[in-house]
Design a protein around this motif. Structure first.
Motif, short mmCIF file in Angstrom:
data_model
loop_
_atom_site.label_atom_id
_atom_site.label_comp_id
_atom_site.label_asym_id
_atom_site.label_seq_id
_atom_site.Cartn_x
_atom_site.Cartn_y
_atom_site.Cartn_z
N HIS A 197 0.85 -1.20 0.00
CA HIS A 197 0.00 0.00 0.00
C HIS A 197 0.89 1.25 0.00
O HIS A 197 1.94 1.27 0.65
CB HIS A 197 -0.93 0.01 1.21
N PRO A 198 0.46 2.30 -0.71
CA PRO A 198 1.29 3.50 -0.85
C PRO A 198 1.80 4.10 0.46
O PRO A 198 2.96 4.49 0.54
CB PRO A 198 0.37 4.49 -1.58
N GLU A 199 0.96 4.18 1.48
CA GLU A 199 1.41 4.79 2.74
C GLU A 199 2.59 4.03 3.34
O GLU A 199 3.50 4.62 3.91
CB GLU A 199 0.27 4.88 3.75
N PHE A 200 2.58 2.70 3.21
CA PHE A 200 3.67 1.91 3.76
C PHE A 200 4.91 1.96 2.87
O PHE A 200 6.04 2.01 3.36
CB PHE A 200 3.22 0.46 3.98
N ALA A 201 4.71 1.98 1.56
CA ALA A 201 5.84 2.09 0.63
C ALA A 201 6.57 3.42 0.85
O ALA A 201 7.80 3.47 0.93
CB ALA A 201 5.36 1.97 -0.81
N GLU A 202 5.80 4.49 0.96
CA GLU A 202 6.41 5.82 1.18
C GLU A 202 7.13 5.86 2.52
O GLU A 202 8.20 6.48 2.64
CB GLU A 202 5.33 6.89 1.08
N ALA A 203 6.56 5.22 3.54
CA ALA A 203 7.20 5.21 4.86
C ALA A 203 8.54 4.47 4.82
O ALA A 203 9.48 4.85 5.53
CB ALA A 203 6.27 4.59 5.89
N ILE A 204 8.63 3.43 3.99
CA ILE A 204 9.90 2.71 3.86
C ILE A 204 10.97 3.65 3.33
O ILE A 204 12.07 3.74 3.87
CB ILE A 204 9.74 1.47 2.95
N PHE A 205 10.65 4.39 2.26
CA PHE A 205 11.66 5.25 1.64
C PHE A 205 11.92 6.51 2.45
O PHE A 205 12.96 7.15 2.28
CB PHE A 205 11.27 5.55 0.19
N ALA A 206 11.02 6.85 3.36
CA ALA A 206 11.24 7.99 4.26
C ALA A 206 12.03 7.55 5.49
O ALA A 206 12.40 8.40 6.31
CB ALA A 206 9.90 8.59 4.69
N GLY A 207 12.29 6.26 5.63
CA GLY A 207 13.05 5.76 6.77
C GLY A 207 12.22 5.53 8.02
O GLY A 207 12.77 5.24 9.08
#
Length: 161
Positions: free
Chosen positions: A10-20
């Protein structure tokens, strides 16, 4: 030929991965990923594209409650959502992120299908030839880059149970 997984998240989790912010990806089913293996991250709709890749430092298989005890502080998910996600599962998996490398420009679904024609999201994951994906990257993304090292070898979360 070695094929690398494209993992739907899901986008929210993918973005959180790349945000650290998210250092562990929880899964209900096993993913055959060698440690230090590269996994491409596909953000599901409405994003619908590959945002980058991660290198998996460790794959942990355990009971969901034990995964929560070990990784809740780095999983970027609330306890209720975690419980709902793992409802009915006796075993769960945690992919510990060692390094997250975002792309400067997302690979959209049409581009991904050029490299991996059988890709039809949403799916759990699919494997694709890495050379095919690398050929789609911009020159900036195609060169080796450091990415964010999200591993912390001194972290107790990575110690064996």
């Amino acid at each position: 030929m070695t094929r690398e997984p494209i993992l739907s998240i899901h986008p929210e989790f993918a973005e959180a991965i790349f945000a650290g912010k998210k250092r562990v990806e929880f899964r209900r089913r096993p993913v055959a990923i060698p440690e230090s293996g590269r996994v491409w991250i596909y953000a599901t709709k409405p994003t619908a594209g590959v945002l980058g890749f991660i290198e998996v430092k460790q794959v942990v298989c355990d009971r969901p409650g034990d995964l929560w005890d070990r990784f809740s502080d780095v999983g970027h998910i609330g306890d209720r959502a975690f419980d709902v996600y793992f409802a009915g599962c006796d075993v769960g998996y945690a992919l510990v992120v060692g390094r997250a490398v975002p792309l400067s420009q997302m690979l959209d679904l049409e581009s991904i299908r050029q490299a991996c024609p059988q890709f039809t999201p949403p799916q759990f994951y699919i494997r694709c030839a890495p050379d095919a994906l690398m050929a789609l990257l911009s020159p900036q993304d195609a060169r080796p880059c450091a990415g964010k090292d999200l591993s912390d070898d001194s972290s107790p979360m990575l110690d064996p149970p």
